[in-house]
Design a protein around this motif. Structure first.
Motif, PDB file in Angstrom:
ATOM      1  N   LEU A 356      41.464  20.915   0.038  1.00  0.00           N
ATOM      2  CA  LEU A 356      41.253  21.866   2.097  1.00  0.00           C
ATOM      3  C   LEU A 356      41.108  20.922   2.247  1.00  0.00           C
ATOM      4  N   LEU A 357      40.394  19.662   2.918  1.00  0.00           N
ATOM      5  CA  LEU A 357      40.701  18.065   3.906  1.00  0.00           C
ATOM      6  C   LEU A 357      42.217  18.093   4.007  1.00  0.00           C
ATOM      7  N   ARG A 358      42.470  18.069   2.379  1.00  0.00           N
ATOM      8  CA  ARG A 358      43.952  17.094   2.585  1.00  0.00           C
ATOM      9  C   ARG A 358      45.294  18.617   3.220  1.00  0.00           C
ATOM     10  N   SER A 359      44.841  19.392   2.610  1.00  0.00           N
ATOM     11  CA  SER A 359      45.954  20.361   3.137  1.00  0.00           C
ATOM     12  C   SER A 359      45.507  20.542   4.195  1.00  0.00           C
ATOM     13  N   SER A 365      48.857  17.719  11.520  1.00  0.00           N
ATOM     14  CA  SER A 365      49.358  17.157  11.585  1.00  0.00           C
ATOM     15  C   SER A 365      50.742  17.287  11.465  1.00  0.00           C
ATOM     16  N   GLN A 366      51.352  18.355  10.956  1.00  0.00           N
ATOM     17  CA  GLN A 366      52.473  19.177  11.020  1.00  0.00           C
ATOM     18  C   GLN A 366      52.685  19.739  12.527  1.00  0.00           C
ATOM     19  N   HIS A 367      51.151  20.540  12.854  1.00  0.00           N
ATOM     20  CA  HIS A 367      52.066  21.570  13.956  1.00  0.00           C
ATOM     21  C   HIS A 367      51.359  20.834  15.204  1.00  0.00           C
ATOM     22  N   TYR A 368      50.845  20.370  14.349  1.00  0.00           N
ATOM     23  CA  TYR A 368      49.861  20.081  16.578  1.00  0.00           C
ATOM     24  C   TYR A 368      49.340  18.442  16.753  1.00  0.00           C
ATOM     25  N   HIS A 409      49.545  29.565   8.195  1.00  0.00           N
ATOM     26  CA  HIS A 409      49.364  28.856   7.324  1.00  0.00           C
ATOM     27  C   HIS A 409      47.826  28.164   7.204  1.00  0.00           C
ATOM     28  N   LEU A 410      47.176  28.127   8.176  1.00  0.00           N
ATOM     29  CA  LEU A 410      46.035  27.470   8.062  1.00  0.00           C
ATOM     30  C   LEU A 410      44.962  28.223   6.586  1.00  0.00           C
ATOM     31  N   ALA A 413      46.490  28.922   2.956  1.00  0.00           N
ATOM     32  CA  ALA A 413      45.483  27.074   2.458  1.00  0.00           C
ATOM     33  C   ALA A 413      44.673  27.785   1.713  1.00  0.00           C
ATOM     34  N   VAL A 414      43.788  28.457   3.005  1.00  0.00           N
ATOM     35  CA  VAL A 414      42.362  28.416   2.601  1.00  0.00           C
ATOM     36  C   VAL A 414      42.189  29.784   1.151  1.00  0.00           C
ATOM     37  N   GLN A 415      43.247  30.667   1.342  1.00  0.00           N
ATOM     38  CA  GLN A 415      43.313  31.418   0.445  1.00  0.00           C
ATOM     39  C   GLN A 415      43.226  31.332  -0.792  1.00  0.00           C
TER      40      GLN A 415
END
Ligand SMILES: Cc1cc2nc3c(=O)[nH]c(=O)nc-3n(C[C@H](O)[C@H](O)[C@H](O)COP(=O)(O)OP(=O)(O)OC[C@H]3O[C@@H](n4cnc5c(N)ncnc54)[C@H](O)[C@@H]3O)c2cc1C
Length: 468
Positions: A356-359, A365-368, A409-410, A413-415
């Protein structure tokens, strides 16, 4: 601001029931009681009700039902999902006057209190008798036990003691028909069919009002000590967690990022705990029941340093130092509130937390890349709080729209990891449109059916959790 007025028919009856001083319609009270800690929607209730007794609550529910008026159950309003927000002419049903705490029951190791009792006051009542109510978090000085139960609050010691659900042995609730139900009566053993108590725990005010609770108590930990460890990476953080879990009697395992530390130390003019700065910090609290327990903790840290997971560490030498180290973690939420943060409260199983931390790291980094992102959380429970800070000069609406786009997106990734889009804070208004990332359509349909049983006219907390 165009605030609604309560319908005339119910207004007269409520005035007769509560008098003018406990049925408030002035704009200051509507603003004050109509919101929780979130700042993304405007409060617009039509009135605020301050009952003194359970009987008055039943009468209010009866009147609301007869007149088709909606009610928002309201506790300490420290919620972080908009669950206690009244945005559409509802009446706020505040529990703040229904707050009696009965004497602690020593033989049963329990306490019974009305729903409006402040969490910290219950903790103090237990401590006076040498016992502990162990669910604790930074807002416990303002939150109410009814709100804690309605959100199944977690906090900083879940790794050792579990969530609110694990401590509720009895509940009294008023349903949408005005009926008072007594659920499980404080019993430890009671296998007599479906346990409705657990439906109300975490129900976010959509099934009815919690009016009283019986809570189990436990022994306080002996000689708790705190270490703050400077950690070089998230992967290392999880290795440190595994080492501490295996070898220490852990009470808490929390983490925060360097930006979180920077904000708290600047806000409160305090020194950072370690000489140098590191990307992440783990706060580990453990029970030190013997001289060897402390030596073992130091050995664990030394082994983590030798493996390159920990760069530096500090161990509390006194109770006041323990408290100061805790403030570094506990003050984060209040400190960053001034930036109207967009909060994410996500979780997965502990073993999947590194994934989870990696995703999440990649998405951030990509979006913010241009925004300040504060990380902290109850990582020992697989729970991460990700806070995006609003830059100056950007409107709350624009900021929220941008963050919501990334949330999709987040949450995907959780799903993917079969995690939760809301680990502790509930769904309320803020996470409603994302519920489907954690719950299936058929589960949501079942929830609707259960709501209809307890609240057939839909008077409680409209528009929340799954309600359109
Ligand atoms: C600084 C800070 C730190 C926090 N840390 C944590 C943390 O570590 N862990 C955590 O889990 N939460 C945390 N929270 C969130 C919040 O404190 C909890 O969700 C708390 O349980 C809310 O209690 P409350 O009395 O303020 O509820 P409110 O905000 O008033 O209400 C929350 C929800 O419960 C419903 N509700 C309230 N009372 C009743 C009742 N008597 N009957 C039925 N429904 C009711 C409301 O309708 C609403 O949906 C934090 C909040 C802040 C501000």
């Amino acid at each position: 601001m165009n605030l609604a007025k309560p319908p005339q028919a119910i207004a007269a009856a409520l005035s007769a029931l509560l008098g003018r001083e406990r049925f408030l319609t002035d704009s200051q009270s509507l603003q004050h009681y109509g919101r929780d800690w979130t700042r993304f929607a405007a409060p617009a209730p039509s009135g605020v009700l301050l009952p003194n007794t359970i009987g008055e609550i039943q009468a209010i529910v009866g009147l609301a039902r007869q007149n088709g008026v909606k009610l928002v159950p309201s506790g300490g309003r420290t919620g972080l999902s908009g669950g206690a927000m009244a945005t559409n002419g509802e009446l706020v049903l505040s529990l703040e006057r229904v707050r009696k705490i009965s004497p602690v029951n020593q033989a049963g190791r329990s306490v019974t209190c009305e729903a409006g009792a402040i969490t910290a006051q219950i903790q103090q009542a237990a401590a006076k008798e040498g016992l502990m109510y162990p669910v604790d978090f930074a807002s416990s000085g303002s939150s109410q036990i009814g709100g804690n139960i309605a959100t199944n609050a977690g906090g900083i010691q879940v790794i050792r003691y579990g969530m609110t659900r694990d401590w509720v042995t009895g509940l009294k609730v008023v349903t949408g028909t005005g009926e008072l139900l007594e659920l499980n009566q404080g019993l430890i053993k009671n296998n007599t069919g479906l346990d409705f108590r657990h439906l109300f725990i975490g129900s976010e005010g959509i099934l009815g009002v919690i009016v009283e609770a019986t809570l189990a108590l436990t022994d306080p930990p002996r000689n708790p000590r705190v270490m703050v460890l400077g950690v070089r990476s998230m992967a290392a953080l999880m290795q440190v967690l595994a080492s501490c879990q295996a070898q220490l009697s852990i009470l808490a395992f929390e983490f925060f990022s360097d930006l979180a530390l920077e904000k708290v130390t600047a806000e409160h003019s305090i020194q950072p705990p370690l000489q140098e700065r590191y990307p992440f910090y783990a706060l580990v609290e453990f029970e030190s029941t013997s001289a060897t327990a402390e030596t073992r903790a130091l050995e664990v840290v030394e082994a983590c340093i030798a493996k390159g997971w920990v760069a530096d560490a500090v161990l509390s030498q006194s109770e006041s130092q323990r408290r100061s180290l805790w403030r570094l973690r506990e003050d984060i939420s209040e400190t960053i509130a001034q930036w109207t943060p967009y909060k994410n409260d996500i979780s997965t199983t502990v073993q999947q937390a590194p994934e989870l931390l990696r995703s999440v790291d990649a998405l951030v980094s990509q979006h913010y890349p241009d925004l300040e992102v504060v990380w902290y959380g109850h990582i020992g429970d697989g729970n991460l709080h990700l806070n995006i800070l609003k830059p100056d000069g950007v409107s709350v609406g624009d900021f929220q729209d941008r963050c919501k786009g990334v949330s999709a997106h987040l949450f995907a990734a959780v799903q993917e990891l079969r995690g939760s889009i809301s680990a502790e804070h509930g769904v309320g208004l803020l996470k409603k449109e994302f519920l489907r990332f954690s719950r299936t359509e058929s589960e949501i349909e079942l929830m609707r059916g259960i709501k209809a049983q307890f609240d057939p006219d839909g008077i409680f907390n409209p528009g929340k959790v799954f309600d359109p």
